[in-house]
Design a protein around this motif. Structure first.
Motif, PDB file in Angstrom:
ATOM      1  N   SER A   1       0.863  -1.381  -0.032  1.00 53.52           N
ATOM      2  CA  SER A   1      -0.056   0.121  -0.030  1.00 53.52           C
ATOM      3  C   SER A   1       0.694   1.208   0.121  1.00 53.52           C
ATOM      4  CB  SER A   1      -0.852  -0.013   1.005  1.00 53.52           C
ATOM      5  OG  SER A   1      -1.854  -1.084   0.886  1.00 53.52           O
TER       6      SER A   1
ATOM      7  N   GLN B   1       0.597   3.287  -2.875  1.00 58.79           N
ATOM      8  CA  GLN B   1      -0.610   4.007  -3.317  1.00 58.79           C
ATOM      9  C   GLN B   1      -0.298   5.477  -3.002  1.00 58.79           C
ATOM     10  OE1 GLN B   1      -4.168   3.662  -1.170  1.00 58.79           O
ATOM     11  NE2 GLN B   1      -3.780   1.490  -1.180  1.00 58.79           N
TER      12      GLN B   1
ATOM     13  N   HIS C   1       0.020 -18.406   6.605  1.00 59.01           N
ATOM     14  CA  HIS C   1       1.041 -17.395   6.956  1.00 59.01           C
ATOM     15  C   HIS C   1       2.367 -17.535   6.972  1.00 59.01           C
ATOM     16  CE1 HIS C   1      -3.024 -16.478   8.983  1.00 59.01           C
ATOM     17  NE2 HIS C   1      -2.714 -15.193   8.832  1.00 59.01           N
TER      18      HIS C   1
ATOM     19  N   PHE D   1       5.699 -12.757   2.149  1.00 65.90           N
ATOM     20  CA  PHE D   1       4.798 -13.086   1.251  1.00 65.90           C
ATOM     21  C   PHE D   1       4.703 -11.901  -0.015  1.00 65.90           C
ATOM     22  CE2 PHE D   1       1.124 -10.646   2.717  1.00 65.90           C
ATOM     23  CZ  PHE D   1       1.587  -9.940   4.037  1.00 65.90           C
TER      24      PHE D   1
ATOM     25  N   GLN E   1       2.272  -9.476  -2.587  1.00 67.11           N
ATOM     26  CA  GLN E   1       0.876  -8.860  -2.554  1.00 67.11           C
ATOM     27  C   GLN E   1       0.990  -8.227  -4.065  1.00 67.11           C
ATOM     28  OE1 GLN E   1       0.318  -6.094   0.631  1.00 67.11           O
ATOM     29  NE2 GLN E   1      -0.722  -7.631   1.800  1.00 67.11           N
TER      30      GLN E   1
ATOM     31  N   GLU F   1      -0.755  -4.824  -5.234  1.00 69.73           N
ATOM     32  CA  GLU F   1      -1.584  -3.631  -4.910  1.00 69.73           C
ATOM     33  C   GLU F   1      -2.627  -3.079  -6.185  1.00 69.73           C
ATOM     34  OE1 GLU F   1      -1.541  -2.960  -1.705  1.00 69.73           O
ATOM     35  OE2 GLU F   1      -2.628  -1.002  -1.593  1.00 69.73           O
TER      36      GLU F   1
ATOM     37  N   PHE G   1      -9.854  -1.175   7.259  1.00 72.75           N
ATOM     38  CA  PHE G   1      -8.721  -0.874   7.171  1.00 72.75           C
ATOM     39  C   PHE G   1      -8.603   0.849   7.246  1.00 72.75           C
ATOM     40  CE2 PHE G   1      -8.828  -4.505   4.042  1.00 72.75           C
ATOM     41  CZ  PHE G   1      -7.809  -5.322   4.627  1.00 72.75           C
TER      42      PHE G   1
ATOM     43  N   PHE H   1      -6.850   2.980   5.781  1.00 74.97           N
ATOM     44  CA  PHE H   1      -6.651   3.860   4.785  1.00 74.97           C
ATOM     45  C   PHE H   1      -7.887   3.637   3.612  1.00 74.97           C
ATOM     46  CE2 PHE H   1      -4.813  -0.213   3.499  1.00 74.97           C
ATOM     47  CZ  PHE H   1      -4.185  -0.575   4.627  1.00 74.97           C
TER      48      PHE H   1
ATOM     49  N   GLU I   1     -13.288  -7.240   2.583  1.00 77.30           N
ATOM     50  CA  GLU I   1     -12.246  -8.526   2.450  1.00 77.30           C
ATOM     51  C   GLU I   1     -12.976  -9.410   1.652  1.00 77.30           C
ATOM     52  OE1 GLU I   1      -8.971  -8.282   5.872  1.00 77.30           O
ATOM     53  OE2 GLU I   1     -11.051  -9.374   6.338  1.00 77.30           O
TER      54      GLU I   1
ATOM     55  N   VAL J   1      -8.201 -13.620   0.767  1.00 80.97           N
ATOM     56  CA  VAL J   1      -7.444 -13.534  -0.349  1.00 80.97           C
ATOM     57  C   VAL J   1      -6.971 -12.256  -0.476  1.00 80.97           C
ATOM     58  CG1 VAL J   1      -7.746 -15.657  -1.797  1.00 80.97           C
ATOM     59  CG2 VAL J   1      -9.110 -13.586  -2.417  1.00 80.97           C
ATOM     60  N   LEU J   2      -7.948 -10.936   0.111  1.00 82.22           N
ATOM     61  CA  LEU J   2      -7.594  -9.645  -0.508  1.00 82.22           C
ATOM     62  C   LEU J   2      -8.317  -8.764   0.505  1.00 82.22           C
ATOM     63  CD1 LEU J   2      -9.977  -8.065  -2.118  1.00 82.22           C
ATOM     64  CD2 LEU J   2      -9.290  -9.650  -3.736  1.00 82.22           C
ATOM     65  N   GLY J   3      -7.704  -7.761   0.658  1.00 81.40           N
ATOM     66  CA  GLY J   3      -8.368  -6.520   1.314  1.00 81.40           C
ATOM     67  C   GLY J   3      -8.463  -5.705   0.247  1.00 81.40           C
TER      68      GLY J   3
ATOM     69  N   PHE K   1      -7.022  -1.893  -3.643  1.00 81.93           N
ATOM     70  CA  PHE K   1      -7.052  -3.407  -3.116  1.00 81.93           C
ATOM     71  C   PHE K   1      -5.554  -4.063  -2.848  1.00 81.93           C
ATOM     72  CE2 PHE K   1      -7.670  -3.135  -7.825  1.00 81.93           C
ATOM     73  CZ  PHE K   1      -6.609  -4.111  -8.282  1.00 81.93           C
ATOM     74  N   GLY K   2      -5.450  -4.981  -1.919  1.00 86.99           N
ATOM     75  CA  GLY K   2      -4.080  -5.685  -1.852  1.00 86.99           C
ATOM     76  C   GLY K   2      -4.438  -7.035  -2.013  1.00 86.99           C
TER      77      GLY K   2
ATOM     78  N   ILE L   1       1.682 -22.944   3.008  1.00 85.19           N
ATOM     79  CA  ILE L   1       2.481 -21.917   2.271  1.00 85.19           C
ATOM     80  C   ILE L   1       4.058 -22.040   1.964  1.00 85.19           C
ATOM     81  CG2 ILE L   1       2.542 -20.444   4.175  1.00 85.19           C
ATOM     82  CD1 ILE L   1       1.676 -18.062   2.546  1.00 85.19           C
TER      83      ILE L   1
HETATM   84  C1  FA5 Z   1      -3.409  -5.341   3.608  1.00 85.95           C
HETATM   85  O1  FA5 Z   1      -1.984  -5.674   3.807  1.00 85.95           O
HETATM   86  C2  FA5 Z   1      -3.683  -4.134   3.112  1.00 85.95           C
HETATM   87  N1  FA5 Z   1      -2.652  -3.197   2.678  1.00 85.95           N
HETATM   88  C3  FA5 Z   1      -4.903  -4.362   1.961  1.00 85.95           C
HETATM   89  C4  FA5 Z   1      -5.547  -3.526   1.301  1.00 85.95           C
HETATM   90  C5  FA5 Z   1      -4.858  -2.768   0.263  1.00 85.95           C
HETATM   91  C6  FA5 Z   1      -6.683  -2.923   1.944  1.00 85.95           C
HETATM   92  C7  FA5 Z   1      -5.567  -1.562  -0.130  1.00 85.95           C
HETATM   93  C8  FA5 Z   1      -7.379  -1.781   1.418  1.00 85.95           C
HETATM   94  C9  FA5 Z   1      -6.757  -1.203   0.336  1.00 85.95           C
HETATM   95  P1  FA5 Z   1      -4.074  -7.683   4.878  1.00 85.95           P
HETATM   96  O2  FA5 Z   1      -3.150  -7.430   5.991  1.00 85.95           O
HETATM   97  O3  FA5 Z   1      -5.323  -7.902   5.096  1.00 85.95           O
HETATM   98  O4  FA5 Z   1      -4.187  -6.216   4.306  1.00 85.95           O
HETATM   99  O5  FA5 Z   1      -3.208  -8.430   3.900  1.00 85.95           O
HETATM  100  C10 FA5 Z   1      -3.903  -8.465   2.494  1.00 85.95           C
HETATM  101  C11 FA5 Z   1      -3.981  -9.977   1.884  1.00 85.95           C
HETATM  102  O6  FA5 Z   1      -2.365 -10.431   2.149  1.00 85.95           O
HETATM  103  C12 FA5 Z   1      -4.590 -10.833   2.806  1.00 85.95           C
HETATM  104  O7  FA5 Z   1      -5.941 -10.916   2.300  1.00 85.95           O
HETATM  105  C13 FA5 Z   1      -3.737 -12.145   2.259  1.00 85.95           C
HETATM  106  O8  FA5 Z   1      -4.288 -12.719   1.210  1.00 85.95           O
HETATM  107  C14 FA5 Z   1      -2.416 -11.799   2.333  1.00 85.95           C
HETATM  108  N2  FA5 Z   1      -1.621 -11.867   3.692  1.00 85.95           N
HETATM  109  C15 FA5 Z   1      -1.790 -11.237   4.891  1.00 85.95           C
HETATM  110  N3  FA5 Z   1      -1.001 -11.710   5.599  1.00 85.95           N
HETATM  111  C16 FA5 Z   1      -0.210 -12.769   5.186  1.00 85.95           C
HETATM  112  C17 FA5 Z   1       0.782 -13.630   5.481  1.00 85.95           C
HETATM  113  N4  FA5 Z   1       1.448 -13.333   6.707  1.00 85.95           N
HETATM  114  N5  FA5 Z   1       1.300 -14.727   4.598  1.00 85.95           N
HETATM  115  C18 FA5 Z   1       0.664 -14.910   3.454  1.00 85.95           C
HETATM  116  N6  FA5 Z   1      -0.400 -14.038   2.827  1.00 85.95           N
HETATM  117  C19 FA5 Z   1      -0.857 -13.021   3.925  1.00 85.95           C
END
Ligand code: FA5
Length: 326
Positions: free
Chosen positions: A165, A168, A198, A202, A204, A206, A244, A246, A252, A265-267, A291-292, A308
């Motif tokens: 993020s 962004q 977890h 890992f 992501q 964005e 979140f 932001f 989610e 899978v995403l936020g 989204f992430g 994982i």
């Molecule tokens: C975030 O990291 C936010 N930055 C996402 C976001 C972006 C929200 C933009 C709004 C707008 P979160 O901590 O939930 O959110 O992580 C996003 C995704 O990363 C999770 O849905 C999951 O798929 C993955 N994730 C999170 N933590 C782990 C982990 N420890 N190991 C593997 N995947 C993970």
């Protein structure tokens, strides 16, 4: 002389030796050349005959040398062909080739999907400042939500980014008020305890879209499209309200796994007005969604990967299953 040299020629087996013999038999210091020099000492009436004889001998020897050279050259060629012969019936060596890692395949697949929708691909630093990773995303120093993403700090102000993020915030400042439509794939790091879903490191992807009249419906449509693209239309998915700092509202997305549970899978969400303001945008005039997506989680769900950690242990028996591409 002729007989003697002819005998020597016929004994020679090597082209180099033949060349040496040729210079010693016909060159300036040869016996024949010596006779030529002594020609002047002979009586005049014998000179033409002896001279002719010497020349004829020379010419005859030249011919014999050439002939022997031809024979030896052919022999050398045959030996070479013999040596270099290829037995096409021998079993071949198995060439072990590398291939694209499953996570990279998933990343590229998602990238292609968004490129098709007109998104640009951005990059950002993995060592990030506290400012971009948190503050520009509406998480001040003492914000309790910082605990949601326990971090690896390098010094007071720098850390390994906990999510993609911060890109962004960087993109908003760079874009100076213009519309934005980007994705940014990359590695992120958290002090999470490793378990089946977890990892402390890992990946992501964005996404950020900013423009006039960008709505929650656009966000929902985009998320549904990418999830359907990746998993097909049969897969059960769930959009769930979330939080979140932001984004507001925030959601989610969970996908139903083969072993019968929902995995997140995403936020995502609508970019928070404070974040827009800090990025140099007027929340009264433009809106945005972000989204992430967790890349490992997508791969786990699509290919029923049970842990994982399989992605990082480099066991070729695991990796080879995905050699052919998606
Ligand atoms: C975030 O990291 C936010 N930055 C996402 C976001 C972006 C929200 C933009 C709004 C707008 P979160 O901590 O939930 O959110 O992580 C996003 C995704 O990363 C999770 O849905 C999951 O798929 C993955 N994730 C999170 N933590 C782990 C982990 N420890 N190991 C593997 N995947 C993970």
């Amino acid at each position: 002389i002729k007989q003697k040299i002819e005998q020597q020629i016929n004994q020679i087996q090597d082209l180099n030796d033949l060349q040496l013999l040729r210079s010693s038999a016909l060159g300036k210091k040869s016996e024949l050349q010596g006779l030529m020099i002594h020609l002047k000492d002979l009586p005049n009436d014998e000179k033409p005959m002896v001279g002719k004889l010497i020349n004829e001998t020379k010419q005859a020897l030249e011919l014999i040398f050439d002939e022997r050279k031809g024979v030896l050259e052919e022999k050398a060629l045959n030996e070479k062909l013999e040596k270099e012969q290829v037995d096409v019936t021998l079993p071949g060596l198995k060439l072990v080739t590398g291939s694209t890692h499953l996570l990279t395949q998933v990343q590229e697949d998602i990238e292609q999907f968004f490129i098709g929708l007109g998104y640009e691909i951005k990059d950002g630093p993995e060592v990030e400042s506290d400012h971009y990773n948190f503050e520009m995303l509406n998480l001040e120093k003492d914000h309790p939500a910082r605990a949601m993403q326990d971090s690896f700090y390098i010094d007071v102000n720098r850390l390994l980014r906990t999510h993609t993020s911060p890109v962004q915030a960087r993109t908003m400042l760079e874009s100076e008020g213009k519309n934005i439509k980007i994705i940014c794939p990359g590695k992120v790091y958290r002090r999470d305890d490793d378990d089946q879903t977890h990892s402390h490191q890992f990946m992501q992807i964005e996404g950020l879209v900013i423009g006039e009249s960008v709505s929650f419906a656009d966000l929902k449509g985009t998320l549904l499209a990418v999830i359907r693209h990746f998993f097909g239309s049969e897969r059960t998915i769930r959009l769930r309200p979330s939080y979140f700092p932001f984004t507001e509202p925030s959601v989610e997305v969970d996908v139903f796994s083969e072993d019968g549970r929902f995995i997140e899978v995403l936020g995502a969400g609508m970019v928070h007005p404070n974040v827009l303001k800090m990025g140099g945008y007027d929340p009264q005039k433009v809106q945005g969604f972000a989204f992430g997506i967790g890349i490992e989680r997508l791969a786990i769900l699509k290919y029923a990967v049970d842990d994982i950690r399989q992605f990082y242990t480099n066991d070729v028996r695991f990796l080879n299953q995905f050699k052919g591409g998606l």
